[in-house]
Design a protein around this motif. Structure first.
Motif, PDB file in Angstrom:
ATOM      1  N   ALA A 127       0.834  -1.212   0.000  1.00  0.00           N
ATOM      2  CA  ALA A 127       0.000   0.000   0.000  1.00  0.00           C
ATOM      3  C   ALA A 127       0.863   1.255   0.000  1.00  0.00           C
ATOM      4  O   ALA A 127       0.607   2.220  -0.732  1.00  0.00           O
ATOM      5  CB  ALA A 127      -0.929  -0.008   1.202  1.00  0.00           C
ATOM      6  N   VAL A 128       1.918   1.236   0.816  1.00  0.00           N
ATOM      7  CA  VAL A 128       2.837   2.385   0.879  1.00  0.00           C
ATOM      8  C   VAL A 128       3.544   2.573  -0.458  1.00  0.00           C
ATOM      9  O   VAL A 128       3.667   3.701  -0.968  1.00  0.00           O
ATOM     10  CB  VAL A 128       3.858   2.193   2.021  1.00  0.00           C
ATOM     11  N   ALA A 129       4.013   1.474  -1.048  1.00  0.00           N
ATOM     12  CA  ALA A 129       4.712   1.558  -2.329  1.00  0.00           C
ATOM     13  C   ALA A 129       3.794   2.071  -3.435  1.00  0.00           C
ATOM     14  O   ALA A 129       4.206   2.870  -4.293  1.00  0.00           O
ATOM     15  CB  ALA A 129       5.267   0.184  -2.706  1.00  0.00           C
ATOM     16  N   PHE A 130       2.556   1.626  -3.435  1.00  0.00           N
ATOM     17  CA  PHE A 130       1.589   2.008  -4.467  1.00  0.00           C
ATOM     18  C   PHE A 130       1.401   3.520  -4.494  1.00  0.00           C
ATOM     19  O   PHE A 130       1.614   4.180  -5.519  1.00  0.00           O
ATOM     20  CB  PHE A 130       0.247   1.310  -4.195  1.00  0.00           C
ATOM     21  N   ILE A 131       1.008   4.085  -3.372  1.00  0.00           N
ATOM     22  CA  ILE A 131       0.698   5.516  -3.349  1.00  0.00           C
ATOM     23  C   ILE A 131       1.945   6.358  -3.586  1.00  0.00           C
ATOM     24  O   ILE A 131       1.895   7.395  -4.251  1.00  0.00           O
ATOM     25  CB  ILE A 131       0.007   5.896  -2.019  1.00  0.00           C
TER      26      ILE A 131
END
Length: 512
Positions: free
Chosen positions: A192-196
């Protein structure tokens, strides 16, 4: 100062920045592809139920991508044309990634897959059109290859995250029955952190051309097209639309009859997906025809249906290739965990250490094929200049098909790496070549819509796979998932053969 009439060539770092968001998008997709079947089985799904549970992914793409493509073609804000969709989709997908591994029961996990996939599609769809918007024809292969690189790189890490967390950091990869292991949960949180973060990089580090600039570029590029029929647009005429109405009635009636027969003869529940889809498609076409007859030629439904029926010639040819390619990929994604754990590790007990070792190794396998794709991506553009884009894609698909078939003959888990090398070559090409070929045959003002419609030929084979693979595996393969992987390999080789019939507009004009 005279305004440029053609798209300027972009530097390596400009192409890097505009593609970087795909690193995050693929974190989401790779975690989904490598772990959702595992989550479903952990929450109580049987092997032959998995395809129908996966139906959320292709269905959301079928609905979301043409809608997002249609509206992104017509959007202009302070953030630009495509970038608002990148950002909104990334935020929603990141939230879904956090919730998914905490699903308490199977139906919640299935619902979260639906939401997560819809959000990823909102962010991803405009990225394909973005390359067509920003790059001249001679750089599009490089642009889509750069996307392939980031897709492969993101997926290498994301697919292997549960294995990495367990073997490098000591995070548990087992849990009580019905509970998702901590290694999977933390993988989704990191994803999730990498995506955003990755999507935000592209949003704030790139600048889009204005609608006026894009219109000027397209007028100049039309003069370079050798075969003008490939760009022929059929106008939407008010008062007409009877062909859409007739088509809609045929589809809806056929769908209703087959739905009744499915119920009367108590056929597999997966068949309802296909019959219901026929009814839905028929109703959409019927409504579009009625709206056109009423003079509403600019209604979104009319435009989408009209452009779907009157696709450019090259797009129709590529649609066949995509159909077979993505049927094979979907078979791989939903059956690799079951096939490898049962055929090579010899267990289907989701609570056992052996099963979870096999499931973690599948994550590594997926990381390998994505890593190979990231490396091969850099070779695609020079190979395309040497052999042509269509032949590079055909050869890549053959290697991918052989890789899937080899899984049946392998008993040592380490040897599966060889199989995944072939799949990785195919995956790199699937992510780049069809889109590079397609972009040259599309009008700039409809780039987003046609890229969304092109997604139909990614979604429809997945719907077919979800409809029939469970039945075929149970009835003809004795429940052995590895045979579904062999079937996928054969279908991918068929996709390679269909590339013979594809016309590459840019190559005819002397640019690839």
């Amino acid at each position: 100062m005279e305004k440029p009439t053609t798209r300027p060539r972009l530097s390596f770092w400009e192409i890097w920045n505009m593609s970087f968001g795909f690193l995050g998008i693929q974190f989401g997709f790779a975690l989904q592809n490598a772990n959702v079947s595992r989550i479903f089985e952990t929450l109580g799904a049987s092997v032959d139920d998995i395809p129908i549970l996966w139906i959320a992914a292709p269905l959301t793409g079928l609905v979301v991508q043409p809608i997002i493509g249609y509206f992104s073609d017509r959007t202009w804000t302070r953030l630009g044309r495509r970038r608002p969709y990148f950002l909104f989709g990334a935020i929603a997908a990141s939230i879904a990634l956090v919730i998914m591994p905490n699903s308490p029961v199977l139906w919640v996990a299935a619902g979260m897959l639906w939401i997560m996939d819809a959000s990823i599609n909102v962010s991803m769809e405009p990225f394909r059109a973005f390359v067509g918007d920003m790059l001249p024809s001679e750089q599009r292969t490089k642009g889509f290859a750069m996307q392939s690189f980031f897709i492969g790189t993101g997926a290498v890490v994301a697919s292997a995250l549960p294995w990495i967390l367990t073997n490098w950091f000591g995070v548990a990869n087992t849990a009580p029955e019905g509970i998702i292991p901590p290694s999977v949960k933390w993988s989704f949180y990191l994803g999730a952190v990498a995506f955003i973060s990755a999507v935000a990089w592209t949003v704030f580090r790139t600048k889009e051309y204005t609608p006026e600039e894009l219109e000027r570029f397209e007028e100049a590029e039309k003069e370079e097209i050798v075969d003008e029929s490939v760009l022929r647009e059929v106008p939407i005429e008010a008062g007409k639309g009877q062909n859409k109405i007739n088509l809609g009635i045929i589809f809806a009636v056929f769908g209703a009859i087959t739905t009744y027969l499915t119920f009367a003869y108590e056929l597999e529940k997966e068949v309802y997906v296909a019959t219901g889809g026929l009814i839905a498609a028929g109703l959409v076409s019927l409504v579009a025809g009625l709206l056109q007859k009423g003079g509403k030629t600019q209604h979104g439904l009319v435009v989408v249906m009209h452009d779907f029926i009157h696709m450019p010639k090259t797009m129709k040819q590529l649609a066949v290739v995509q159909f077979f390619s993505w049927f094979a990929l979907f078979a791989m994604w939903i059956y690799t965990t079951s096939g490898v754990t049962a055929h090579i590790y010899g267990t289907s007990d989701t609570t056992s250490m052996l099963y979870n070792e096999g499931a973690d190794w599948v994550g590594v396998m997926f990381g390998v094929y994505n890593g190979v794709a990231a490396i091969v991506a850099f070779a695609l553009a020079p190979l395309a200049k040497l052999l042509s884009r269509k032949w590079v894609h055909a050869l890549s698909l053959v290697l991918g098909g052989i890789g899937l078939i080899l899984i049946y003959f392998i008993s040592d888990p380490m040897m599966l790496i060889i199989s995944m090398i072939g799949v990785g070559v195919a995956w790199a090409s699937i992510l780049a070549m069809p889109y590079a070929i397609l972009a040259g045959s599309l009008p700039a003002q409809k780039m987003g819509l046609y890229m969304g419609i092109f997604n139909f030929f990614i979604v429809l084979p997945q719907l077919l796979a979800a409809t029939i693979l469970g039945f075929v595996t149970r009835t003809y393969f004795g429940g052995e998932a590895v045979y579904a992987l062999v079937l996928g390999g054969i279908v991918m080789i068929i996709a390679a053969a269909t590339m013979y019939f594809v016309d590459d507009v840019d190559e005819k004009a002397g640019a690839n």
